[in-house]
Design a protein around this motif. Structure first.
Motif, PDB file in Angstrom:
ATOM      1  N   ALA A 150       0.841  -1.205   0.000  1.00  0.00           N
ATOM      2  CA  ALA A 150       0.000   0.000   0.000  1.00  0.00           C
ATOM      3  C   ALA A 150       0.870   1.247   0.000  1.00  0.00           C
ATOM      4  CB  ALA A 150      -0.933   0.001   1.210  1.00  0.00           C
ATOM      5  N   GLY A 151       1.866   1.259   0.873  1.00  0.00           N
ATOM      6  CA  GLY A 151       2.765   2.411   0.945  1.00  0.00           C
ATOM      7  C   GLY A 151       3.499   2.634  -0.363  1.00  0.00           C
ATOM      8  N   ALA A 152       3.993   1.566  -0.974  1.00  0.00           N
ATOM      9  CA  ALA A 152       4.738   1.689  -2.235  1.00  0.00           C
ATOM     10  C   ALA A 152       3.855   2.256  -3.349  1.00  0.00           C
ATOM     11  CB  ALA A 152       5.312   0.337  -2.637  1.00  0.00           C
ATOM     12  N   VAL A 153       2.633   1.776  -3.456  1.00  0.00           N
ATOM     13  CA  VAL A 153       1.719   2.256  -4.490  1.00  0.00           C
ATOM     14  C   VAL A 153       1.385   3.729  -4.262  1.00  0.00           C
ATOM     15  CG1 VAL A 153      -0.660   2.071  -5.374  1.00  0.00           C
ATOM     16  CG2 VAL A 153       0.734   0.012  -5.046  1.00  0.00           C
ATOM     17  N   LEU A 154       1.075   4.091  -3.029  1.00  0.00           N
ATOM     18  CA  LEU A 154       0.704   5.473  -2.743  1.00  0.00           C
ATOM     19  C   LEU A 154       1.902   6.412  -2.888  1.00  0.00           C
ATOM     20  CD1 LEU A 154      -1.753   4.737   0.167  1.00  0.00           C
ATOM     21  CD2 LEU A 154      -2.348   5.610  -2.109  1.00  0.00           C
ATOM     22  N   GLU A 155       3.098   5.946  -2.555  1.00  0.00           N
ATOM     23  CA  GLU A 155       4.298   6.760  -2.767  1.00  0.00           C
ATOM     24  C   GLU A 155       4.511   7.025  -4.256  1.00  0.00           C
ATOM     25  OE1 GLU A 155       7.291   4.514  -0.705  1.00  0.00           O
ATOM     26  OE2 GLU A 155       6.575   5.169   1.265  1.00  0.00           O
ATOM     27  N   GLN A 156       4.301   6.008  -5.085  1.00  0.00           N
ATOM     28  CA  GLN A 156       4.412   6.192  -6.538  1.00  0.00           C
ATOM     29  C   GLN A 156       3.372   7.198  -7.022  1.00  0.00           C
ATOM     30  OE1 GLN A 156       6.659   5.211  -8.782  1.00  0.00           O
ATOM     31  NE2 GLN A 156       5.536   6.319 -10.368  1.00  0.00           N
ATOM     32  N   ALA A 157       2.158   7.072  -6.519  1.00  0.00           N
ATOM     33  CA  ALA A 157       1.095   8.002  -6.904  1.00  0.00           C
ATOM     34  C   ALA A 157       1.451   9.428  -6.499  1.00  0.00           C
ATOM     35  CB  ALA A 157      -0.226   7.580  -6.265  1.00  0.00           C
ATOM     36  N   MET A 158       2.031   9.597  -5.308  1.00  0.00           N
ATOM     37  CA  MET A 158       2.409  10.938  -4.852  1.00  0.00           C
ATOM     38  C   MET A 158       3.525  11.520  -5.720  1.00  0.00           C
ATOM     39  SD  MET A 158       2.029  10.754  -0.685  1.00  0.00           S
ATOM     40  CE  MET A 158       3.005   9.275  -0.450  1.00  0.00           C
ATOM     41  N   ARG A 159       4.416  10.669  -6.222  1.00  0.00           N
ATOM     42  CA  ARG A 159       5.462  11.158  -7.131  1.00  0.00           C
ATOM     43  C   ARG A 159       4.848  11.610  -8.464  1.00  0.00           C
ATOM     44  NH1 ARG A 159       8.314   7.037  -4.618  1.00  0.00           N
ATOM     45  NH2 ARG A 159       7.819   5.487  -6.221  1.00  0.00           N
ATOM     46  N   GLU A 160       3.907  10.842  -8.969  1.00  0.00           N
ATOM     47  CA  GLU A 160       3.282  11.190 -10.247  1.00  0.00           C
ATOM     48  C   GLU A 160       2.302  12.353 -10.137  1.00  0.00           C
ATOM     49  OE1 GLU A 160       1.719   8.147 -12.865  1.00  0.00           O
ATOM     50  OE2 GLU A 160       3.198   6.706 -12.111  1.00  0.00           O
ATOM     51  N   TYR A 161       1.629  12.440  -9.007  1.00  0.00           N
ATOM     52  CA  TYR A 161       0.591  13.457  -8.818  1.00  0.00           C
ATOM     53  C   TYR A 161       0.812  14.196  -7.499  1.00  0.00           C
ATOM     54  CZ  TYR A 161      -1.580  10.546 -12.389  1.00  0.00           C
ATOM     55  OH  TYR A 161      -1.828   9.821 -13.531  1.00  0.00           O
ATOM     56  N   PRO A 162       1.887  14.981  -7.398  1.00  0.00           N
ATOM     57  CA  PRO A 162       2.210  15.627  -6.120  1.00  0.00           C
ATOM     58  C   PRO A 162       1.153  16.616  -5.632  1.00  0.00           C
ATOM     59  CG  PRO A 162       3.609  16.467  -7.887  1.00  0.00           C
ATOM     60  CD  PRO A 162       2.832  15.315  -8.453  1.00  0.00           C
ATOM     61  N   GLU A 163       0.292  17.075  -6.523  1.00  0.00           N
ATOM     62  CA  GLU A 163      -0.740  18.029  -6.130  1.00  0.00           C
ATOM     63  C   GLU A 163      -1.997  17.350  -5.570  1.00  0.00           C
ATOM     64  OE1 GLU A 163      -1.615  16.594 -10.176  1.00  0.00           O
ATOM     65  OE2 GLU A 163       0.229  17.276  -9.242  1.00  0.00           O
ATOM     66  N   ASN A 164      -2.097  16.039  -5.698  1.00  0.00           N
ATOM     67  CA  ASN A 164      -3.296  15.319  -5.251  1.00  0.00           C
ATOM     68  C   ASN A 164      -3.205  14.963  -3.772  1.00  0.00           C
ATOM     69  OD1 ASN A 164      -3.484  15.299  -8.092  1.00  0.00           O
ATOM     70  ND2 ASN A 164      -4.657  13.406  -8.065  1.00  0.00           N
ATOM     71  N   ARG A 165      -3.894  15.704  -2.971  1.00  0.00           N
ATOM     72  CA  ARG A 165      -3.843  15.532  -1.519  1.00  0.00           C
ATOM     73  C   ARG A 165      -4.455  14.216  -1.042  1.00  0.00           C
ATOM     74  NH1 ARG A 165      -2.785  20.389   1.351  1.00  0.00           N
ATOM     75  NH2 ARG A 165      -2.665  22.200   0.001  1.00  0.00           N
ATOM     76  N   GLU A 166      -5.365  13.654  -1.817  1.00  0.00           N
ATOM     77  CA  GLU A 166      -6.009  12.418  -1.373  1.00  0.00           C
ATOM     78  C   GLU A 166      -4.997  11.294  -1.180  1.00  0.00           C
ATOM     79  OE1 GLU A 166      -6.738  12.587  -5.929  1.00  0.00           O
ATOM     80  OE2 GLU A 166      -6.615  14.002  -4.267  1.00  0.00           O
ATOM     81  N   PHE A 167      -3.943  11.280  -1.983  1.00  0.00           N
ATOM     82  CA  PHE A 167      -2.927  10.243  -1.812  1.00  0.00           C
ATOM     83  C   PHE A 167      -2.227  10.385  -0.472  1.00  0.00           C
ATOM     84  CE2 PHE A 167      -2.885  10.541  -6.603  1.00  0.00           C
ATOM     85  CZ  PHE A 167      -3.590   9.367  -6.802  1.00  0.00           C
ATOM     86  N   LEU A 168      -1.958  11.621  -0.067  1.00  0.00           N
ATOM     87  CA  LEU A 168      -1.340  11.864   1.240  1.00  0.00           C
ATOM     88  C   LEU A 168      -2.219  11.365   2.379  1.00  0.00           C
ATOM     89  CD1 LEU A 168       0.085  15.444   0.709  1.00  0.00           C
ATOM     90  CD2 LEU A 168       1.409  13.453   1.425  1.00  0.00           C
ATOM     91  N   VAL A 169      -3.508  11.613   2.278  1.00  0.00           N
ATOM     92  CA  VAL A 169      -4.420  11.201   3.350  1.00  0.00           C
ATOM     93  C   VAL A 169      -4.478   9.674   3.445  1.00  0.00           C
ATOM     94  CG1 VAL A 169      -6.813  11.260   4.152  1.00  0.00           C
ATOM     95  CG2 VAL A 169      -5.738  13.345   3.242  1.00  0.00           C
ATOM     96  N   PHE A 170      -4.558   8.997   2.314  1.00  0.00           N
ATOM     97  CA  PHE A 170      -4.567   7.532   2.347  1.00  0.00           C
ATOM     98  C   PHE A 170      -3.213   6.981   2.803  1.00  0.00           C
ATOM     99  CE2 PHE A 170      -8.541   8.063   0.267  1.00  0.00           C
ATOM    100  CZ  PHE A 170      -9.255   6.914   0.538  1.00  0.00           C
ATOM    101  N   TYR A 171      -2.141   7.678   2.447  1.00  0.00           N
ATOM    102  CA  TYR A 171      -0.813   7.289   2.911  1.00  0.00           C
ATOM    103  C   TYR A 171      -0.722   7.441   4.434  1.00  0.00           C
ATOM    104  CZ  TYR A 171       4.285   6.966   3.030  1.00  0.00           C
ATOM    105  OH  TYR A 171       5.573   6.580   3.289  1.00  0.00           O
ATOM    106  N   ALA A 172      -1.338   8.476   4.977  1.00  0.00           N
ATOM    107  CA  ALA A 172      -1.367   8.658   6.432  1.00  0.00           C
ATOM    108  C   ALA A 172      -2.064   7.476   7.108  1.00  0.00           C
ATOM    109  CB  ALA A 172      -2.059   9.973   6.799  1.00  0.00           C
ATOM    110  N   MET A 173      -3.105   6.951   6.477  1.00  0.00           N
ATOM    111  CA  MET A 173      -3.774   5.768   7.028  1.00  0.00           C
ATOM    112  C   MET A 173      -2.817   4.581   7.068  1.00  0.00           C
ATOM    113  SD  MET A 173      -7.543   5.785   5.296  1.00  0.00           S
ATOM    114  CE  MET A 173      -8.164   7.325   4.654  1.00  0.00           C
ATOM    115  N   VAL A 174      -2.029   4.421   6.002  1.00  0.00           N
ATOM    116  CA  VAL A 174      -1.039   3.338   5.965  1.00  0.00           C
ATOM    117  C   VAL A 174      -0.015   3.530   7.075  1.00  0.00           C
ATOM    118  CG1 VAL A 174       0.815   2.288   4.605  1.00  0.00           C
ATOM    119  CG2 VAL A 174      -1.346   2.898   3.503  1.00  0.00           C
TER     120      VAL A 174
END
Length: 160
Positions: free
Chosen positions: A90-114
């Motif tokens: 989960a962390g690896a996927v969300l980290e990749q998403a944050m690299r591709e879409y740094p402006e998308n805050r939803e990835f950060l929130v789901f990463y916080a859950m992880v």
């Protein structure tokens, strides 16, 4: 209306079994279409068939799904891995998403859950507090925005 549009309509209408059957048939007929794989993942997710959804999300990403659907596939896969207790994935996927879409805050929130699931509570809270302070329109939150941001990474500090 295309079969894919029909499947999306059925999912949105709550006709999950029909949508799933149509999407599985579409995968047989159009296996190179990442949107079909993504929609199939989505319907499995809403049917609480998370383990099955993983394969479909992964395939959609592998096939190069783009745009908003790519963002949705990353979020769906990361979130699904988290609900299955697969926190490293989960962390690896969300980290990749944050690299591709740094402006998308939803990835950060789901990463916080992880991070919370991995017992990294301080970092999880820092992310959530920052997102709250930076996005809330609440008057009270905004009046304490600077304090919330200041303390977001100092939650365990004891002040003398």
């Amino acid at each position: 209306m295309t079969d894919l549009e029909q499947a999306i309509f059925l999912r949105q209408a709550g006709e999950h079994d029909q949508a799933r059957a149509l999407l599985l048939d579409l995968i047989e007929r159009d296996s190179a279409n990442p949107a079909v794989w993504y929609q199939c993942a989505w319907v499995h997710d809403v049917m609480e068939r998370e383990r099955e959804a993983v394969l479909f999300y992964r395939k959609a990403l592998e096939l190069g799904i783009a745009g908003e659907d790519r963002e949705g596939a990353y979020l769906g896969l990361g979130s699904t891995y988290r609900t299955l207790g697969m926190y490293a994935d989960a962390g690896a996927v969300l980290e990749q998403a944050m690299r591709e879409y740094p402006e998308n805050r939803e990835f950060l929130v789901f990463y916080a859950m992880v991070l919370h699931n991995r017992k990294e509570h301080d970092k999880a809270m820092e992310i959530v507090l920052r997102q709250l302070a930076e996005t809330s329109g609440d008057k009270g939150i905004q009046s304490y925005k600077q304090a919330i941001l200041f303390y977001s990474d100092k939650l365990v500090e004891i002040w003398e």
